[in-house]
Motif scaffolding. Structure first.
Motif, PDB file in Angstrom:
ATOM      1  N   MET A   1      49.477  -6.756   9.712  1.00  0.00           N
ATOM      2  CA  MET A   1      49.736  -5.983   8.498  1.00  0.00           C
ATOM      3  C   MET A   1      50.467  -6.833   7.464  1.00  0.00           C
ATOM      4  O   MET A   1      51.450  -7.471   7.778  1.00  0.00           O
ATOM      5  CB  MET A   1      50.574  -4.765   8.861  1.00  0.00           C
TER       6      MET A   1
ATOM      7  N   LYS B   1      52.289  -7.339   3.706  1.00  0.00           N
ATOM      8  CA  LYS B   1      53.128  -6.501   2.856  1.00  0.00           C
ATOM      9  C   LYS B   1      53.333  -7.153   1.496  1.00  0.00           C
ATOM     10  O   LYS B   1      53.527  -8.351   1.408  1.00  0.00           O
ATOM     11  CB  LYS B   1      54.466  -6.320   3.553  1.00  0.00           C
TER      12      LYS B   1
ATOM     13  N   ASP C   1      43.583  -2.898   8.335  1.00  0.00           N
ATOM     14  CA  ASP C   1      42.932  -2.000   9.291  1.00  0.00           C
ATOM     15  C   ASP C   1      42.302  -0.801   8.597  1.00  0.00           C
ATOM     16  O   ASP C   1      42.287   0.306   9.110  1.00  0.00           O
ATOM     17  CB  ASP C   1      43.924  -1.548  10.360  1.00  0.00           C
ATOM     18  N   ILE C   2      41.801  -1.005   7.389  1.00  0.00           N
ATOM     19  CA  ILE C   2      41.065   0.066   6.718  1.00  0.00           C
ATOM     20  C   ILE C   2      39.594  -0.277   6.813  1.00  0.00           C
ATOM     21  O   ILE C   2      39.168  -1.343   6.377  1.00  0.00           O
ATOM     22  CB  ILE C   2      41.501   0.172   5.239  1.00  0.00           C
TER      23      ILE C   2
ATOM     24  N   HIS D   1      54.505  -1.238  -1.732  1.00  0.00           N
ATOM     25  CA  HIS D   1      53.076  -1.022  -1.639  1.00  0.00           C
ATOM     26  C   HIS D   1      52.570  -1.879  -0.491  1.00  0.00           C
ATOM     27  O   HIS D   1      52.520  -3.099  -0.605  1.00  0.00           O
ATOM     28  CB  HIS D   1      52.436  -1.422  -2.973  1.00  0.00           C
ATOM     29  N   TYR D   2      52.255  -1.269   0.589  1.00  0.00           N
ATOM     30  CA  TYR D   2      51.811  -2.028   1.756  1.00  0.00           C
ATOM     31  C   TYR D   2      50.311  -2.228   1.711  1.00  0.00           C
ATOM     32  O   TYR D   2      49.557  -1.301   1.401  1.00  0.00           O
ATOM     33  CB  TYR D   2      52.181  -1.292   3.044  1.00  0.00           C
TER      34      TYR D   2
ATOM     35  N   ASP E   1      52.890   4.711  -0.041  1.00  0.00           N
ATOM     36  CA  ASP E   1      52.986   3.260  -0.082  1.00  0.00           C
ATOM     37  C   ASP E   1      52.020   2.583   0.879  1.00  0.00           C
ATOM     38  O   ASP E   1      52.095   1.383   1.096  1.00  0.00           O
ATOM     39  CB  ASP E   1      54.434   2.817   0.186  1.00  0.00           C
ATOM     40  N   GLY E   2      51.105   3.350   1.461  1.00  0.00           N
ATOM     41  CA  GLY E   2      50.096   2.733   2.303  1.00  0.00           C
ATOM     42  C   GLY E   2      50.409   2.750   3.781  1.00  0.00           C
ATOM     43  O   GLY E   2      49.622   2.253   4.583  1.00  0.00           O
TER      44      GLY E   2
ATOM     45  N   ARG F   1      46.914  -3.386   3.883  1.00  0.00           N
ATOM     46  CA  ARG F   1      46.574  -3.333   5.298  1.00  0.00           C
ATOM     47  C   ARG F   1      45.253  -4.041   5.541  1.00  0.00           C
ATOM     48  O   ARG F   1      44.427  -4.180   4.648  1.00  0.00           O
ATOM     49  CB  ARG F   1      46.440  -1.887   5.773  1.00  0.00           C
TER      50      ARG F   1
ATOM     51  N   TYR G   1      47.045   8.159   4.941  1.00  0.00           N
ATOM     52  CA  TYR G   1      47.923   7.147   4.370  1.00  0.00           C
ATOM     53  C   TYR G   1      48.967   7.788   3.476  1.00  0.00           C
ATOM     54  O   TYR G   1      48.692   8.766   2.794  1.00  0.00           O
ATOM     55  CB  TYR G   1      47.113   6.118   3.583  1.00  0.00           C
TER      56      TYR G   1
ATOM     57  N   LYS H   1      54.695  -6.173  -2.795  1.00  0.00           N
ATOM     58  CA  LYS H   1      55.371  -5.170  -3.595  1.00  0.00           C
ATOM     59  C   LYS H   1      54.837  -5.141  -5.002  1.00  0.00           C
ATOM     60  O   LYS H   1      54.482  -6.157  -5.565  1.00  0.00           O
ATOM     61  CB  LYS H   1      56.864  -5.462  -3.648  1.00  0.00           C
TER      62      LYS H   1
ATOM     63  N   HIS I   1      45.029   0.207  -0.811  1.00  0.00           N
ATOM     64  CA  HIS I   1      45.870  -0.344   0.240  1.00  0.00           C
ATOM     65  C   HIS I   1      45.127  -1.348   1.106  1.00  0.00           C
ATOM     66  O   HIS I   1      45.614  -1.753   2.146  1.00  0.00           O
ATOM     67  CB  HIS I   1      46.434   0.792   1.100  1.00  0.00           C
TER      68      HIS I   1
END
Lengths: 951, 244
Positions: free
Chosen positions: A1, A3, A28-29, A23-24, B15-16, A26, B12, A5, A124
């Motif tokens: 994951m 990360k 794994d979407i 704001h993460y 912030d995700g 990812r 989600y 901002k 994301h």
């Protein structure tokens, strides 16, 4: 994951504030496609062979619409042909921000399994997230995000095994610059209308397209017809400073050039502002929230009494408006003038899809036609369709897209067809839609909360309930009733007292708070009974089977059991959840026969007799307390079992057993109301019936006076008493007529939450407190009352919304609205069936009574059919007779004859179908004979009728 | 205007993160030389600095001393620049006093105070940047500082907030979520024994949901404890290497 901002700056009133949010991103979407082998997803949404017959994209493809396409073309997206669509998170969020109804509809599509709509959380996702560049507007960034995501998809889906004809992603946008930029990056991109027009398999979708901005210019001339609407900021400033007023726009039903704006003031003082003329109406549509500016006092006008319909051929936009406006200016007396204003801005549009019919354009090849809504308060709408010839004569639905300032009519698009006009199914659909009755089949989500069949009572259920299966319980209902929600019993106890039980179907056992089934029922609010059709509040499995207290099956019930003495005084009241086994389902007539038949002496009959005896005492007591017995005529159709057409019509008869059941239901409701109010003084759901203001009774008092009868209206008791003694010799129907009139004077009874109001009195029943407990199958209010009572006796657990008086009160508002609408729909349905009935009958001569007298007409009630109709004395095409109206009587002198209220007359009844959209019953006078007015012979009749007589 | 959608249909959050995921936790121990123990901890955008002095003799009024155990003195403060709108006074307001009290109660449950009768342990925590979950971040930072000071504790004290949205518990709320009308609960846990040091909740929540919420909070706390444990081990390794 991973990360990262983003820093977002936001300003709020007063100062600048820096908001920092995490704001993460990812990895794994997943993409949600069946084709993909990379993503480790559990289930896929998008299909492998995503084919729609399109001449532009012959290959299988997924669609990626941008925000504006979703917002404006949701009608097309809702069509089941459109499948395999990727909705980006960016789009979803923007839609959510800009239009709540569209967002709701979009979500509904996404949840539908067969549609294959996939939501991709691109914001994301590590590879599709983009940051806003300096100088880039938020919209541009979103457009870029959509392009980046579409690009990512097209690369992601490019697997080795899928050749050149493999899956592609097609971006749909209506924005020219966006399209160009997308083409630069090598994406397949089309304009939405281009794409829809290329669907060779489904040409009808084209009509659903909303007109986009550039099309509008073609459709109208350049002449500006309407003043510009003010921007919202100016409107708000104006409202704050008091120069504008905000209110709900209500178009007049009779005159398309007139409307009122209802301005809600503080507390009780609300005003109405009159608006006259196209310019001043300024494109507002019925139910919009608008800002109005008052005109100077010398320009104030009086509401015109002319009936004006916007009909005839489509007027060109350059038509001379003066001509239209001229009709309005009538004689002005100072007193009749009212506050007059003009619409300066629209605060909120309240457009919904409208039902109506198409006026096919005179030019044969034309694709633009006018659409006339069934609701007269809605202006005609211009739509574009190629199927005009098929749609002519059909009821269709149309949505408004916009109303440019240079167009005489709003522009709209075709949504769907409901079927041929005049057909029963179509007309039923129309009246349900127009009365906002939710009547779709129950969704899968709702049905999933139904108990599994075959259903049986488990030992755990038995343990929590009292076993009352041994009691001789029976139900009494109208014939053909399948949703039986009440049953009764009465037996003598060993101590000589009587035990009376009212057993109500335990619907709240099956409908648990908060689930989809509960929400659906809360939204529907009530079951709607139309002639020969029932729109259920809960799915049929519950309404006609598991909850219905049918005979000889074990059913759950909520029982209210009293111990009474023989004077019908309540000694003890007890509520319990129970299991019952009804011994008989009777109709009112059957029950009456059993009671009357002296030879019968079985348990059921004894129980019925006991109930009947007590009911009579209860009724007497209630009437002594000042309860009103009012009257309204209800008709019942005998429906042909094959064609479902009405073949006969009769007014409902009331038997002793009707009032027997009613009496115990009232008693149960009052007992329960008291109990839940004691237990939950803040959040009990009750029903009240406010006393009408004294002025409401004027018409009743005047009418009675004309027959030398005094009516006292100081209290319900006085009214009831004076109605009881009101009799005129040789005029048996007089009393019923008076009661019908009295009914019209009443206020609406409403549901309310006890914590939000202090006046609980039920005027009609003369009860200090009242609620609805006895029909949970068909009323949602009863379900809530059941839940409250269950908590009060410790039989069920509570939940937060039940105790929240604000939520409760919001629910009451919905229930009251649905209740009102269902009554209107019911009346409309009866009216429609009456029309069907008279259509097959031709012309009928009947006796009737004058119910009201108006300036130019009398309203006649035909007791035989429970039908009310207006006899007009002035018509458009011939000279009107001399009319003298006396308001005090009230009476109307036509030529030599004077009409009073309650006069007996004879009329002919026929169906006027000259306007297929608004068929109506027409009445004409035959007796008393007034030369030039009454119709002894066909010659004197209006056009439509003459043809019928000739036949 | 529609409010914020706290949990999307895809699962989600704003912030995700997914419902059970914590924000990124970063920490350092021994940031100050003068203090007996100190630590700096970031949990997402919430940043806290904790300093521990003691155990030492009672300062101020000696009468407060307890004959069988140490007194824990906590002080919570927020830097004036820690929130979006500048704060007037960094400490001493009602909220800070309450927070100080909560911290005190938490650490009285965790620190083995009976080993130091008639003495005092001071814990000072300062929030440098506030983005939700202030209490839990303070507890986590203070735990590290106490460990750094070498004061014996029964276990790590780990804290986490959880909120309840759409029937789903959300772990470790950020400010946007906290202010979005979520009923939130803060819980401090001694993870090894599973004892709860403190539960605090102001909002309304139906009783039926409490259990799932506490369950979720405990899982989240255990996740935090793993991170803290790693930080401590890392720190020990570094310092022991240096001293060798």
């Amino acid at each position: 994951m991973l990360k990262s901002k983003t820093f977002v700056k936001k300003t709020r009133s007063g100062g600048v504030m820096k908001v920092v949010r995490e704001h993460y991103l990812r990895d794994d979407i997943w993409c949600g496609s069946e084709v993909c082998t990379e993503c480790k997803q559990d289930s896929t949404v998008l299909q492998k062979d995503a084919c729609i017959e399109s001449s532009l994209c012959p290959y299988p493809h997924y669609l990626v619409p941008d925000t504006n396409v979703v917002l404006h073309q949701i009608d097309v997206l809702e069509d089941p042909v459109i499948r395999n669509v990727i909705i980006l998170q960016t789009v979803l969020q923007e839609v959510r921000h800009r239009s709540a109804p569209v967002y709701k509809r979009l979500k509904d599509i996404i949840h539908e399994q067969g549609r294959h709509f996939y939501t991709f959380t691109n914001e994301h996702h590590r590879e599709t997230f983009i940051e806003r560049e300096p100088g880039e507007s938020a919209n541009d960034r979103n457009d870029r995000a959509i392009r980046v995501a579409a690009k990512w998809y097209s690369q992601h889906l490019k697997t080795p095994e899928s050749g050149p004809d493999g899956l592609k992603v097609v971006l749909l946008t209506n924005d020219q610059s966006n399209k160009l930029k997308a083409e630069e990056t090598g994406l397949a991109v089309y304009k939405f209308d281009e794409y829809i027009k290329s669907l060779t398999g489904n040409p009808e979708l084209v009509d659903c397209l909303a007109l986009s901005n550039d099309d509008k210019n073609e459709i109208t001339s350049s002449k500006v017809l309407f003043p510009e609407h003010l921007p919202l900021s100016k409107v708000q400033a104006g409202i704050k400073s008091g120069s504008f007023l905000q209110g709900t726009f209500r178009a007049s039903r009779d005159n398309y050039l007139e409307a009122t704006v209802f301005v809600q003031g503080e507390g009780e003082d609300s005003t109405e502002v009159l608006i006259q003329g196209l310019q001043n109406l300024n494109r507002a549509v019925h139910q919009d929230v608008v800002a109005v500016q008052l005109l100077p006092k010398n320009q104030w006008v009086a509401p015109s009494s002319v009936v004006l319909q916007d009909d005839g051929a489509a007027k060109d936009d350059n038509v001379d408006e003066d001509e239209e406006e001229k009709v309005l200016t009538g004689p002005l007396t100072e007193t009749a003038r009212r506050a007059t204003g003009k619409v300066v801005g629209i605060i909120k549009r309240n457009w919904r899809p409208f039902c109506g019919m198409l006026n096919v354009s005179q030019i044969k090849e034309s694709t633009r036609h006018l659409f006339t809504p069934a609701d007269r308060r809605i202006p005609r709408i211009r739509i574009e369709t190629r199927q005009a010839s098929t749609l002519a004569g059909q009821r269709i639905m149309v949505a408004i897209d916009g109303w440019p300032k240079d167009s005489r009519y709003p522009n709209g698009h075709f949504v769907r067809s409901l079927g041929g006009a005049g057909e029963k199914d179509t007309e039923e659909e129309v009246l349900l839609l127009e009365h906002d009755v939710p009547h779709q089949v129950f969704s899968q989500a709702v049905l999933s909360f139904l108990p599994k069949t075959p259903w049986s009572i488990t030992p755990e259920d038995m343990a929590q309930r009292q076993d009352l299966r041994h009691l001789t319980v029976c139900s009494v209902d109208p014939p053909g009733c399948t949703d039986i929600d009440d049953a009764l019993h009465c037996r003598e106890l060993e101590n000589g007292k009587l035990e009376v039980g009212v057993h109500i179907a335990d619907v709240s056992h099956f409908i648990r708070p908060g689930n989809a089934l509960d929400k659906e029922a809360a939204n529907r609010g009530t079951t709607v009974y139309l002639c020969g059709k029932r729109i259920d509040m809960v799915p049929e499995l519950l309404s006609s089977n598991l909850c219905s207290l049918r005979s000889n099956v074990e059913r759950f019930a909520f029982s209210c059991i009293w111990e009474m003495n023989h004077k019908a005084e309540i000694l003890k009241t007890r509520f319990t959840k129970s299991v019952i086994n009804s011994k008989a389902s009777l109709t009112y007539a059957e029950a009456q026969m059993r009671i009357d038949d002296a030879n019968k002496n079985d348990d059921i009959t004894k129980s019925l007799r006991g109930l009947n005896k007590l009911a009579k005492i209860l009724k007497r007591k209630r009437i002594e307390n000042g309860a009103l017995t009012l009257s309204s005529l209800e008709v019942r159709f005998h429906i042909d079992s094959e064609t479902h057409d009405p073949i006969d019509l009769q007014t409902k008869e009331l038997m002793e057993t009707n009032s027997m059941v009613e009496e115990f239901m009232l008693l149960a409701n009052i007992s329960v109301a008291q109990k839940i109010y004691d237990e939950f003084p803040e959040s009990a759901l009750l029903r009240k019936h406010p006393a009408p203001p004294p002025s409401n009774y004027d018409i009743l008092i005047k009418a009675a006076k004309s027959k030398n009868v005094m009516i006292h209206t100081d209290s319900a008791k006085a009214l009831a008493d004076s109605l009881d003694v009101a009799k005129v010799d040789g005029f048996q129907y007089f009393n019923t007529l008076l009661r019908i009139l009295a009914t019209r004077c009443m206020m609406q009874a409403v549901y309310f939450c006890s914590g939000m109001d202090s006046d609980f009195h039920h005027y009609g029943l003369a009860s200090p407190i009242y609620t609805h407990f006895t029909s949970p199958i068909r009323r949602y209010a009863d379900i809530i009352v059941h839940r409250l009572l269950a908590v009060a006796i410790g039989a069920d657990s509570t939940y937060p919304d039940l105790m929240d008086k604000h939520k409760q009160s919001a629910l009451c508002n919905n229930l009251n609205y649905r209740h009102k609408m269902s009554q209107y729909a019911q009346r409309a349905s009866v009216a429609f069936h009456t029309q069907l009935f008279f259509k097959t009958r031709g012309i009928i001569n009947e006796e009737g009574f004058v119910l009201f007298v108006r300036k130019n007409a009398i309203i006649v009630l035909i007791p035989k059919f429970g039908l009310e109709g207006t006899v007009f004395f002035n018509s458009k095409d011939k000279a009107s007779p001399s009319l003298v109206f006396d308001e005090e009587g009230p009476s109307l002198k036509v030529e030599q004859h004077t009409f009073h209220i309650f006069d007996q007359v004879k009329v002919t009844i026929s169906l006027d179908d000259s306007n297929i959209q608004h068929q109506k019953i027409r009445m004409a006078l035959t007796e008393p004979v007034i030369p030039g007015v009454s119709v002894p012979a066909p010659e004197a009749e209006p056009q439509a009728k003459k043809q019928k007589l000739d036949r | 205007m529609a409010g914020l959608e706290l949990l999307s249909d895809q699962g989600y959050r704003l912030d995700g993160r997914k419902a059970t995921e914590l924000r990124k936790v970063q920490a350092r121990m021994g940031v100050f030389a003068q203090a007996d123990g100190s630590a700096y901890l970031e949990q997402g955008n919430t940043k806290a600095l904790a300093v521990v002095y003691g155990p030492h003799e009672m300062r101020g009024s000696r009468s407060r001393a307890l004959h069988d155990r140490a007194v824990i003195n906590c002080q919570y403060s927020m830097a004036t620049f820690s929130t979006a709108e500048r704060k007037r006074r960094p400490h001493g307001d009602r909220k800070s006093t309450e927070m100080s009290l909560h911290l005190k109660q938490t650490f009285e449950a965790a620190v083995m105070t009976q080993l130091f009768p008639r003495s005092q342990i001071d814990i000072y925590v300062k929030i440098l940047q506030s983005d939700g979950g202030n209490y839990s971040v303070c507890v986590n930072a203070a735990t590290l500082a106490v460990i750094d000071a070498g004061i014996p504790m029964r276990d790590y004290v780990c804290a986490c907030t959880v909120g309840f949205v759409d029937e789903t518990p959300l772990a470790d709320l950020c400010y946007a979520e906290e202010s979005g009308g979520v009923s939130s609960l803060a819980l401090a846990l001694l993870p090894r024994g599973g004892q709860i040091a403190l539960v605090q909740m102001d909002a309304r929540l139906h009783q039926d949901h409490l259990e799932t919420l506490i369950e979720a909070a405990m899982t989240a706390c255990k996740c935090v404890s793993k991170v803290l444990d790693e930080v401590v081990r890392q720190h020990l390794q570094e310092t022991s290497v240096l001293s060798r």
